[in-house]
Design a protein around this motif. Structure first.
Motif, PDB file in Angstrom:
ATOM      1  N   GLY A 171       0.847  -1.451  -0.100  1.00 13.70           N
ATOM      2  CA  GLY A 171       0.049  -0.057   0.119  1.00 13.70           C
ATOM      3  C   GLY A 171       0.895   1.250  -0.033  1.00 13.70           C
ATOM      4  O   GLY A 171       0.442   2.134  -0.758  1.00 13.70           O
ATOM      5  N   PHE A 172       1.741   1.360   0.797  1.00 20.69           N
ATOM      6  CA  PHE A 172       2.706   2.255   0.980  1.00 20.69           C
ATOM      7  C   PHE A 172       3.631   2.300  -0.457  1.00 20.69           C
ATOM      8  O   PHE A 172       3.762   3.837  -1.219  1.00 20.69           O
ATOM      9  CB  PHE A 172       3.714   2.353   2.095  1.00 20.69           C
ATOM     10  CG  PHE A 172       4.795   3.430   2.039  1.00 20.69           C
ATOM     11  CD1 PHE A 172       4.642   4.530   2.453  1.00 20.69           C
ATOM     12  CD2 PHE A 172       6.025   3.049   1.687  1.00 20.69           C
ATOM     13  CE1 PHE A 172       5.614   5.454   2.592  1.00 20.69           C
ATOM     14  CE2 PHE A 172       7.192   3.804   2.042  1.00 20.69           C
ATOM     15  CZ  PHE A 172       6.735   5.056   2.168  1.00 20.69           C
ATOM     16  N   ALA A 173       4.136   1.679  -0.951  1.00 14.82           N
ATOM     17  CA  ALA A 173       4.939   1.423  -2.065  1.00 14.82           C
ATOM     18  C   ALA A 173       4.257   2.136  -3.525  1.00 14.82           C
ATOM     19  O   ALA A 173       4.791   2.791  -4.089  1.00 14.82           O
ATOM     20  CB  ALA A 173       5.646   0.422  -2.028  1.00 14.82           C
ATOM     21  N   GLU A 174       3.176   1.268  -3.388  1.00 10.89           N
ATOM     22  CA  GLU A 174       2.426   1.853  -4.688  1.00 10.89           C
ATOM     23  C   GLU A 174       1.956   3.239  -4.701  1.00 10.89           C
ATOM     24  O   GLU A 174       1.843   3.998  -5.692  1.00 10.89           O
ATOM     25  CB  GLU A 174       0.994   1.099  -4.539  1.00 10.89           C
ATOM     26  CG  GLU A 174       1.181  -0.403  -5.051  1.00 10.89           C
ATOM     27  CD  GLU A 174      -0.184  -1.079  -5.109  1.00 10.89           C
ATOM     28  OE1 GLU A 174      -1.136  -0.524  -4.789  1.00 10.89           O
ATOM     29  OE2 GLU A 174      -0.275  -2.105  -5.580  1.00 10.89           O
ATOM     30  N   VAL A 175       1.511   3.938  -3.696  1.00 13.46           N
ATOM     31  CA  VAL A 175       1.334   5.323  -3.727  1.00 13.46           C
ATOM     32  C   VAL A 175       2.616   6.126  -3.761  1.00 13.46           C
ATOM     33  O   VAL A 175       2.735   7.149  -4.770  1.00 13.46           O
ATOM     34  CB  VAL A 175       0.614   5.676  -2.301  1.00 13.46           C
ATOM     35  CG1 VAL A 175       0.524   7.248  -2.106  1.00 13.46           C
ATOM     36  CG2 VAL A 175      -0.560   5.045  -2.018  1.00 13.46           C
ATOM     37  N   LEU A 176       3.550   5.712  -3.337  1.00 15.65           N
ATOM     38  CA  LEU A 176       4.868   6.297  -3.483  1.00 15.65           C
ATOM     39  C   LEU A 176       5.227   6.372  -4.834  1.00 15.65           C
ATOM     40  O   LEU A 176       5.852   7.300  -5.245  1.00 15.65           O
ATOM     41  CB  LEU A 176       5.972   5.798  -2.601  1.00 15.65           C
ATOM     42  CG  LEU A 176       7.096   6.551  -2.339  1.00 15.65           C
ATOM     43  CD1 LEU A 176       7.268   7.806  -1.804  1.00 15.65           C
ATOM     44  CD2 LEU A 176       8.415   5.631  -1.727  1.00 15.65           C
ATOM     45  N   GLU A 177       5.322   5.127  -5.514  1.00 15.61           N
ATOM     46  CA  GLU A 177       5.615   5.063  -6.915  1.00 15.61           C
ATOM     47  C   GLU A 177       4.872   5.837  -7.943  1.00 15.61           C
ATOM     48  O   GLU A 177       5.186   6.567  -8.569  1.00 15.61           O
ATOM     49  CB  GLU A 177       5.666   3.322  -7.365  1.00 15.61           C
ATOM     50  CG  GLU A 177       6.164   3.227  -8.619  1.00 15.61           C
ATOM     51  CD  GLU A 177       5.931   1.876  -9.076  1.00 15.61           C
ATOM     52  OE1 GLU A 177       6.419   1.442 -10.089  1.00 15.61           O
ATOM     53  OE2 GLU A 177       4.871   1.361  -8.505  1.00 15.61           O
ATOM     54  N   ARG A 178       3.469   5.852  -7.394  1.00 14.76           N
ATOM     55  CA  ARG A 178       2.454   6.691  -8.390  1.00 14.76           C
ATOM     56  C   ARG A 178       2.913   8.060  -8.416  1.00 14.76           C
ATOM     57  O   ARG A 178       2.891   8.924  -9.242  1.00 14.76           O
ATOM     58  CB  ARG A 178       1.059   6.575  -8.057  1.00 14.76           C
ATOM     59  CG  ARG A 178       0.197   7.088  -8.680  1.00 14.76           C
ATOM     60  CD  ARG A 178      -1.413   6.904  -8.443  1.00 14.76           C
ATOM     61  NE  ARG A 178      -1.709   7.606  -7.048  1.00 14.76           N
ATOM     62  CZ  ARG A 178      -2.030   6.685  -5.910  1.00 14.76           C
ATOM     63  NH1 ARG A 178      -1.859   5.396  -6.106  1.00 14.76           N
ATOM     64  NH2 ARG A 178      -2.396   7.420  -4.912  1.00 14.76           N
TER      65      ARG A 178
END
Length: 775
Positions: free
Chosen positions: A35-42
């Motif tokens: 959840g954290f990494a997906e938002v960060l990557e987006r």
């Protein structure tokens, strides 16, 4: 204390010697890391590929309502904690080891607190994992909101502690772990929904609303630490731990059912009493950790409330047939929450609700919905439809005897009353938001704190007034009670002015509006208006191309003139050429906050707002009368001119005719004048089109044109009132708007957090479990 510590250490080691704790921890890392990494990557992709840039990165990563990590963690805890805690005590009963614990020189308190401490240490490990994400974000986000994010993390740990206490208690009630887990799910559901039970009864409402768990963690996640919420988690956790301790003690004692019930009720009542005390407004304290102070009143509103000495009573009148907004007795607590920020700074505020039924006189919905029925019959049907009791509502006769709401149309309205008898109304509005915002609430309170600007609209000689209902009048933007941005709802005192009543009516004004009179003023009236200007008071003059000559005597005093002809522009799609689109000038954006905002709206490249003038006269300076002239609005380009020949702009085509003096170029359509006069900072606005803030124009929509005329009205009167009104509820802009991460780096972090870190935990768990089995 040593016994509690030993039990806690044993409980923690037992957790990690079982596959359940490892699987839950691995799953927790996988879900939160993903959840954290997906938002960060987006966000990294958006920053690199989009020209719009980023804003409020901390919020989007952690506490945004639709995708923030903290809200995902709360949902994960809801599913995880019953599985983690279901065997804490039940397994001791199931295996028979509880007898060994009872025979040891320890009490139920040692057992419960030791096991609880062990689980909380496990929770610290989970919190540490979440802290890793915070550190990663903090190292990459410029001006990261550490305080806000860590406040949310504190709320999550408090939630974990409450879940652990509830799970431990449910585990002590049964020998079957799965039953304990199901029981915990059921109890958590009750705590989430209990705030909606028996809300129509004041005493019960206070109890059930305090017991409710719903939204408590969200306060922390939003960046606010409230003492009531902190005490709630502490008191509720202590209550369930007390229940668990009592349960183990009763296993050793012989006690009647009523005796057991009395002891449980004793703990429950003490918890409720402490909860009631700590939830009183006078006992609360707050800390808003956000940079923009989103959870707190703006400084302007705080200043207003600080000036309200003495008591304040707020009575909300709710009509069963309310057409704009309605509520039932079950929703009182939700409505009270809208005023929490004000009660925080004025805790002695008294709030009351009066429910009644009466025909809403502002609409004919009643006749359409209940044809042929009496008001009483319709009220019974409406009460059934809203699932409420009609006996809770006053009859029309009873409400009329209590207060006269006829001027308010018997709508949903809140009456503010001071001890000195002063009153003001807060209304609901016919827009998509319906309810009043901080700006409207603070504007109503400001009436009590100070003398507010008094605006007069001249109605002599058929000038546009506030008492008419014609399209040309200004009633909508001035006195419409259901229009949020009308002057009366923004705090202004507004009156209709007739010069025949004498000069005294002008003496009471701070701002005078003279909008397109259709007849000439008398010599006496010109003298009165001239004296008003010479006294240094503020003024608005609005003309039209065919009638501006009636304003010429006043324009001469200002050193201005309306240019002959009708201002035209290059034709806009199917609209006539005299439909002029203006924009805010560079010089105007520096005079006030509202003008700066409006400048941004009208100058942006993509879908700019247009200030629409359907038939305008250009304004020029004729002579210097001691004013500083500030061009406020000008035509959007230099293709326009003053048309002197064309009459029918709808059917005829206009052409620039330089032989008769028509010259293309930019023209001023609104100017501001400012000077020091009679000890005042005098401000005057002159418009070339009185229609631009008329009822007809503000209610008009045109395909392909986004009108900003409503914003223009707020900008005008904000400047004329020296910034007193509307109340400035603006907040600082977010500064965490830059991310030091590339798209490739975002993909790498996603791989590490989503796959590599859970895999490492899996390997570590397997090693620990195999070593344990080998021993």
């Amino acid at each position: 204390m040593r016994a509690i510590y030993k039990i806690a250490r044993l409980e923690l080691s037992n957790l990690f010697y079982s596959p359940v704790a490892w699987l839950l921890l691995i799953l927790f890392v996988f879900v939160t890391g993903m959840g954290f990494a997906e938002v960060l990557e987006r966000l990294a992709r958006q920053q690199e590929l989009s020209s719009n840039g980023l804003y409020a990165i901390s919020k989007k990563l952690f506490y945004f309502t639709s995708g923030g990590l903290w809200l995902k963690v709360t949902k994960f805890f809801y599913l995880l904690m019953p599985l983690l805690t279901m065997g804490l005590v039940s397994q001791e009963f199931n295996r028979g080891s509880i007898k060994l614990l009872f025979s040891a020189p320890i009490t139920g308190r040692h057992i419960v607190l030791g096991k609880y401490l062990g689980v909380m240490l496990y929770g610290l490990i989970m919190t540490g994992i979440l802290l890793v994400y915070v550190i990663i974000a903090g190292s990459m986000v410029e001006s990261f909101e550490w305080a806000t994010v860590l406040t949310g993390l504190l709320g999550l740990y408090l939630l974990f502690g409450l879940y652990a206490a509830i799970g431990l208690f449910m585990s002590s009630l049964t020998v079957y772990p799965i039953v304990a887990a199901i029981g915990m799910f059921a109890l958590l559901t009750v705590l989430e929904l209990i705030s909606g039970i028996w809300q129509e009864y004041a005493f019960v409402r206070e109890i059930t609303y305090w017991l409710s768990l719903g939204g408590r963690t969200n306060t922390f996640i939003a960046g606010m630490i409230c003492s009531e919420d902190v005490f709630y988690f502490v008191i509720m956790s202590a209550m369930f731990l007390g229940f668990a301790i009592l349960k183990l003690q009763l296993c050793r004692e012989s006690c009647s059912f009523m005796g057991k019930l009395g002891r449980y009720m004793g703990i429950f009542v003490v918890a409720l009493l402490l909860g009631y005390i700590t939830s009183r407004p006078m006992m609360k304290w707050y800390y808003d950790a956000t940079y923009t102070k989103d959870n707190t009143l703006t400084q302007a509103s705080q200043d207003i409330v600080s000036k309200l000495d003495g008591g304040l009573k707020m009575t909300t009148y709710v009509n069963l047939f309310g057409s704009i907004h309605n509520m039932t007795t079950k929703e009182i607590k939700d409505d009270l929450a809208r005023y929490d920020r004000y009660v925080r700074f004025k805790p002695e505020t008294k709030m009351d609700y009066v429910f009644y039924y009466h025909v809403d006189t502002t609409t004919d919905i009643f006749k359409k919905r209940y044809p042929g029925k009496t008001l009483k019959q319709a009220a019974k049907d409406e009460a059934k439809l809203q699932n409420t009791r009609l006996s809770k509502y006053l009859t029309p006769e009873e409400i009329d005897a209590k207060i006269d709401l006829s001027d308010e149309g018997y709508r949903f309205v809140t009456l503010l009353e001071r001890e000195d008898g002063k009153k003001a109304f807060i209304r609901v509005y016919n827009d998509m938001w319906r309810l009043p915002s901080e700006a409207e609430i603070s504007a109503a309170l400001k009436r009590f704190a100070m003398k507010l600007p008094r605006v007069g609209f001249l109605s002599d000689h058929d000038a546009r007034s506030i008492v008419g209902s014609r399209n040309r009048d200004h009633s909508y933007m001035v006195a419409a009670k259901t229009f949020r941005n009308s002057l009366i709802n923004q705090g202004f005192d507004v009156v209709d002015v007739n010069l025949g009543r004498g000069r005294e009516v002008l003496d009471s004004l701070d701002i005078l509006v003279v909008s397109e009179p259709l007849e000439p003023f008398t010599t006496e009236e010109i003298e009165m208006l001239s004296r008003y200007i010479e006294e240094g008071k503020n003024l608005v003059l609005a003309g039209k191309p065919k009638t501006y000559t009636y304003l010429d005597p006043l324009m001469d005093l200002l050193g201005l003139r309306f240019e002959p002809g009708v201002l035209v522009q290059r034709q806009i799609e199917e609209y006539p050429s005299n439909l002029v689109l203006s924009r805010v000038t560079e010089s105007a954006k520096d005079i006030s906050r509202y003008w700066e905002i409006l400048y941004g709206y009208t100058s942006r490249a993509f879908r700019p707002l247009s200030l629409v003038m359907p038939g305008a006269a250009a304004i020029a300076q004729e002579s210097d009368k001691g004013f500083q002239l500030i061009p406020l609005l000008e035509t959007r380009d230099s293709s326009g001119w003053n048309e002197l020949e064309t009459i029918d702009f709808l059917n005829d085509t206009v052409r620039l005719n330089s032989s008769i003096g028509e010259v293309a170029g930019k023209r001023m359509t609104m100017v501001g004048l400012e000077r020091e006069k009679a000890g005042n900072q005098q401000r005057i606005i002159v418009l070339g089109d009185a229609d631009c803030f008329s009822m007809g124009e503000l209610a008009t929509t045109r395909r392909g044109i986004q009108s900003g005329n409503g914003h223009l009205v707020m900008s005008m009167f904000d400047w004329l009132s020296n910034g007193e009104l509307p109340v400035d509820v603006s907040r600082p802009r977010n500064i965490d708007n830059k991310l030091a991460l590339s798209m490739a780096g975002g993909a790498t972090i996603k791989t590490v957090l989503q796959w590599i870190l859970p895999s490492l935990l899996l390997i570590l768990g397997v090693i620990v479990l195999f070593r344990r089995k080998g021993k």
